[in-house]
Design a protein around this motif. Structure first.
Motif, PDB file in Angstrom:
ATOM      1  N   LEU A 164     -64.854 -53.794  20.900  1.00  0.00           N
ATOM      2  CA  LEU A 164     -64.197 -52.564  21.283  1.00  0.00           C
ATOM      3  C   LEU A 164     -62.871 -52.868  21.973  1.00  0.00           C
ATOM      4  CD1 LEU A 164     -67.159 -50.472  22.734  1.00  0.00           C
ATOM      5  CD2 LEU A 164     -66.091 -50.221  20.490  1.00  0.00           C
ATOM      6  N   TYR A 165     -61.867 -52.043  21.719  1.00  0.00           N
ATOM      7  CA  TYR A 165     -60.567 -52.195  22.368  1.00  0.00           C
ATOM      8  C   TYR A 165     -60.316 -50.987  23.254  1.00  0.00           C
ATOM      9  CZ  TYR A 165     -55.545 -52.248  23.109  1.00  0.00           C
ATOM     10  OH  TYR A 165     -54.293 -52.226  23.687  1.00  0.00           O
ATOM     11  N   ASN A 166     -60.040 -51.223  24.534  1.00  0.00           N
ATOM     12  CA  ASN A 166     -59.710 -50.161  25.482  1.00  0.00           C
ATOM     13  C   ASN A 166     -58.192 -50.089  25.600  1.00  0.00           C
ATOM     14  OD1 ASN A 166     -59.450 -48.359  27.569  1.00  0.00           O
ATOM     15  ND2 ASN A 166     -60.404 -49.636  29.136  1.00  0.00           N
ATOM     16  N   GLY A 167     -57.623 -49.023  25.074  1.00  0.00           N
ATOM     17  CA  GLY A 167     -56.182 -48.863  25.088  1.00  0.00           C
ATOM     18  C   GLY A 167     -55.617 -48.345  26.391  1.00  0.00           C
ATOM     19  N   SER A 168     -56.489 -48.101  27.365  1.00  0.00           N
ATOM     20  CA  SER A 168     -56.016 -47.598  28.650  1.00  0.00           C
ATOM     21  C   SER A 168     -55.637 -48.774  29.552  1.00  0.00           C
ATOM     22  CB  SER A 168     -57.120 -46.771  29.327  1.00  0.00           C
ATOM     23  OG  SER A 168     -56.762 -46.481  30.653  1.00  0.00           O
ATOM     24  N   GLY A 169     -54.543 -48.622  30.244  1.00  0.00           N
ATOM     25  CA  GLY A 169     -54.148 -49.635  31.213  1.00  0.00           C
ATOM     26  C   GLY A 169     -54.675 -49.371  32.601  1.00  0.00           C
ATOM     27  N   THR A 170     -55.427 -48.249  32.752  1.00  0.00           N
ATOM     28  CA  THR A 170     -55.844 -47.836  34.078  1.00  0.00           C
ATOM     29  C   THR A 170     -57.341 -47.576  34.206  1.00  0.00           C
ATOM     30  OG1 THR A 170     -55.339 -45.542  33.496  1.00  0.00           O
ATOM     31  CG2 THR A 170     -53.620 -46.798  34.613  1.00  0.00           C
ATOM     32  N   LEU A 171     -58.030 -47.266  33.121  1.00  0.00           N
ATOM     33  CA  LEU A 171     -59.456 -46.961  33.172  1.00  0.00           C
ATOM     34  C   LEU A 171     -60.244 -48.038  32.476  1.00  0.00           C
ATOM     35  CD1 LEU A 171     -59.355 -43.149  32.323  1.00  0.00           C
ATOM     36  CD2 LEU A 171     -59.744 -44.174  34.551  1.00  0.00           C
ATOM     37  N   SER A 172     -61.386 -48.402  33.043  1.00  0.00           N
ATOM     38  CA  SER A 172     -62.211 -49.437  32.451  1.00  0.00           C
ATOM     39  C   SER A 172     -63.603 -48.895  32.165  1.00  0.00           C
ATOM     40  CB  SER A 172     -62.307 -50.634  33.395  1.00  0.00           C
ATOM     41  OG  SER A 172     -62.838 -50.253  34.645  1.00  0.00           O
TER      42      SER A 172
ATOM     43  N   PHE B 106     -46.927 -44.938  38.801  1.00  0.00           N
ATOM     44  CA  PHE B 106     -48.086 -44.685  39.651  1.00  0.00           C
ATOM     45  C   PHE B 106     -49.427 -45.027  39.000  1.00  0.00           C
ATOM     46  CE2 PHE B 106     -51.475 -41.883  41.206  1.00  0.00           C
ATOM     47  CZ  PHE B 106     -51.537 -42.292  42.524  1.00  0.00           C
ATOM     48  N   PRO B 107     -49.713 -44.633  37.752  1.00  0.00           N
ATOM     49  CA  PRO B 107     -51.051 -44.907  37.204  1.00  0.00           C
ATOM     50  C   PRO B 107     -51.443 -46.380  37.258  1.00  0.00           C
ATOM     51  CG  PRO B 107     -49.894 -43.344  35.807  1.00  0.00           C
ATOM     52  CD  PRO B 107     -48.894 -43.844  36.805  1.00  0.00           C
ATOM     53  N   GLU B 108     -50.571 -47.266  36.817  1.00  0.00           N
ATOM     54  CA  GLU B 108     -50.923 -48.684  36.837  1.00  0.00           C
ATOM     55  C   GLU B 108     -50.898 -49.249  38.256  1.00  0.00           C
ATOM     56  OE1 GLU B 108     -48.990 -51.149  34.039  1.00  0.00           O
ATOM     57  OE2 GLU B 108     -49.536 -49.919  32.310  1.00  0.00           O
ATOM     58  N   ALA B 109     -50.016 -48.726  39.103  1.00  0.00           N
ATOM     59  CA  ALA B 109     -49.948 -49.223  40.481  1.00  0.00           C
ATOM     60  C   ALA B 109     -51.228 -48.878  41.243  1.00  0.00           C
ATOM     61  CB  ALA B 109     -48.728 -48.633  41.193  1.00  0.00           C
ATOM     62  N   ILE B 110     -51.720 -47.654  41.094  1.00  0.00           N
ATOM     63  CA  ILE B 110     -52.927 -47.275  41.822  1.00  0.00           C
ATOM     64  C   ILE B 110     -54.150 -47.949  41.214  1.00  0.00           C
ATOM     65  CG2 ILE B 110     -53.474 -45.172  40.512  1.00  0.00           C
ATOM     66  CD1 ILE B 110     -53.704 -45.642  44.339  1.00  0.00           C
ATOM     67  N   ALA B 111     -54.160 -48.142  39.887  1.00  0.00           N
ATOM     68  CA  ALA B 111     -55.299 -48.805  39.251  1.00  0.00           C
ATOM     69  C   ALA B 111     -55.407 -50.266  39.669  1.00  0.00           C
ATOM     70  CB  ALA B 111     -55.183 -48.697  37.731  1.00  0.00           C
ATOM     71  N   ALA B 112     -54.290 -50.854  40.109  1.00  0.00           N
ATOM     72  CA  ALA B 112     -54.313 -52.251  40.539  1.00  0.00           C
ATOM     73  C   ALA B 112     -54.948 -52.418  41.910  1.00  0.00           C
ATOM     74  CB  ALA B 112     -52.889 -52.815  40.551  1.00  0.00           C
ATOM     75  N   VAL B 113     -55.024 -51.336  42.701  1.00  0.00           N
ATOM     76  CA  VAL B 113     -55.523 -51.472  44.078  1.00  0.00           C
ATOM     77  C   VAL B 113     -56.733 -50.592  44.376  1.00  0.00           C
ATOM     78  CG1 VAL B 113     -53.228 -52.098  44.922  1.00  0.00           C
ATOM     79  CG2 VAL B 113     -53.950 -49.699  44.999  1.00  0.00           C
ATOM     80  N   LEU B 114     -57.066 -49.660  43.498  1.00  0.00           N
ATOM     81  CA  LEU B 114     -58.145 -48.701  43.742  1.00  0.00           C
ATOM     82  C   LEU B 114     -59.158 -48.753  42.610  1.00  0.00           C
ATOM     83  CD1 LEU B 114     -59.207 -46.123  45.368  1.00  0.00           C
ATOM     84  CD2 LEU B 114     -57.863 -44.776  43.735  1.00  0.00           C
ATOM     85  N   ASP B 115     -60.440 -48.649  42.943  1.00  0.00           N
ATOM     86  CA  ASP B 115     -61.477 -48.480  41.930  1.00  0.00           C
ATOM     87  C   ASP B 115     -61.346 -47.061  41.390  1.00  0.00           C
ATOM     88  OD1 ASP B 115     -63.728 -48.176  40.382  1.00  0.00           O
ATOM     89  OD2 ASP B 115     -65.163 -48.635  41.970  1.00  0.00           O
TER      90      ASP B 115
END
Length: 398
Positions: free
Chosen positions: A390-398, A174-183
């Motif tokens: 800087l490296y962002n290790g999150s796959g869902t937050l930018s 879910f986290p990566e799936a929702i991050a792909a379609v939602l801000d």
């Protein structure tokens, strides 16, 4: 029920307009809300339609102005709002909140691509409707719960696909799936700000969904914030009495709208529930709450704005013949009521945080650092300045 009638709108000059009542239960109240439609070739303040909201359940007449102002300062894409004195056939009808319509012009003003699909949920908590077996009936109910406000000639398959993704994606995906379609960042800003406002109405209505087709991502936009800042709806039983809350409460849960923290009528929002089930999103929610409580929602920021709004509207508000005046309430009590809410709301949220917020660190790291870059890497101008990566290790937050 949305039938318009012709009228003349006078403000410095005259416009031929169409008007109607707006709202849902608010149409039953003594002081009506209005929607005014202007000719497309002759706009009013750059708008083709305006909303004049009575804010009848708010005896202070401050909540909409203060709420929208806070949302904007919190970084949420927010419609412009202010006050308007309304005269009907020459007689003073009352003081209203004038709120910008969320439409293509609103999107353009905020620099958002305007050709996407805009939806205004109507008691839609983003639940799937698969219990309705007949596909035509199910399709009708989706269109009823999620009416489309732009591109109405096309279908609503995109919002159905979003709802199905929210409901059916396995937890691990879910986290990566929702991050792909939602801000996601924008959604978390919207949610944290509404939690501080104590806005239980944002879970099934009083918000817009916008599908930006240029990015294939969804945005969430706020709407109607008069039932906030200590006011809550009670269980509905017909009429509008359940919306007249004379008590000020600041204990709406930090995760309002989840299945665990439903409204008093048992309703909840599937997206809120799933987002707060992700530790990374929950941690960011807590971070934004802390930032807002220390910044735009702090008493130092909120109190002067509440006092200024009160001073600005007082003569016209007190003269409003149709405003709600509960027994024992004086209009001069309004600022203290809201400022007390802000102080107590902050303390309540802080008290809830230890049992709710995960011990999770933002996954940002300095990947490379070059303070003495004299020639190794040059920028677009050919200059070799000091730099860091800087490296962002999150796959869902930018």
């Amino acid at each position: 029920r949305d039938e318009t009638i012709p009228a003349t709108f006078d403000y410095k000059r005259a416009w031929p307009v169409d008007v109607r009542y707006r709202g849902d239960v608010s149409r039953l109240m003594p002081k009506k809300c209005w929607k005014v439609f202007f000719p497309g070739s002759d706009l009013f303040q750059g708008q083709e339609e305006i909303n004049l909201n009575a804010d009848y359940p708010d005896q202070t007449l401050l909540r909409s102005d203060v709420g929208y102002d806070f949302l904007e300062r919190a970084g949420v894409p927010t419609p412009r709002a202010g006050y308007a004195r309304l005269l009907v056939n020459g007689g003073y009808y009352g003081l209203f909140s004038q709120v910008e319509q969320i439409d293509e012009r609103f999107l353009h003003r905020l620099g958002i691509e305007i050709h996407g699909n805009l939806y205004k949920p109507f008691y839609g908590g983003l639940h799937v409707l698969d219990h309705i077996e007949d596909p035509e009936v199910r399709d009708w109910w989706y269109s009823y719960r999620y009416p489309k406000k732009t591109n109405r000639q096309s279908g609503h398959e995109d919002v159905v696909a979003l709802i199905e993704l929210i409901n059916y994606t396995p937890d691990g995906q879910f986290p990566e799936a929702i991050a792909a379609v939602l801000d996601v960042n924008g959604w978390l800003d919207w949610y944290a700000a509404n939690i501080l406002l104590g806005n239980f109405e944002m879970m099934e209505k009083n918000y817009y969904l916008y599908h930006d087709l240029s990015t294939d991502r969804w945005l969430i936009l706020p709407w109607d914030v008069d039932l906030t800042l200590g006011h809550n709806a009670g269980p509905g039983g017909g009429g509008y009495g359940h919306l007249l809350d004379e008590e000020i409460s600041w204990d709406n849960p930090i995760d309002s709208g989840t299945q665990e923290s439903k409204k008093v009528d048992g309703k909840w929002n599937v997206l809120i529930d799933r987002m707060m089930g992700v530790p990374e999103f929950r941690a960011f929610h807590c971070r934004r709450l802390r930032e807002m409580m220390a910044g735009p929602f702090s008493p130092a920021e909120m109190s002067p704005r509440i006092d200024a709004a009160f001073a600005y509207i007082r003569p016209w508000a007190e003269a409003d013949p149709h405003r709600w005046q509960p027994e024992g309430f004086s209009f001069s009590d309004g600022p203290e009521e809201l400022e007390t809410y802000v102080t107590n709301r902050i303390q309540f949220i802080k008290d809830q945080m230890p049992g709710f917020c995960p011990a999770w660190q933002v996954p940002l790291a300095i990947n490379e650092l070059m303070p003495n870059n004299s020639s190794t890497i040059a920028d677009e101008a050919g200059e070799a300045d000091p730099w860091l990566e800087l490296y962002n290790g999150s796959g869902t937050l930018s």
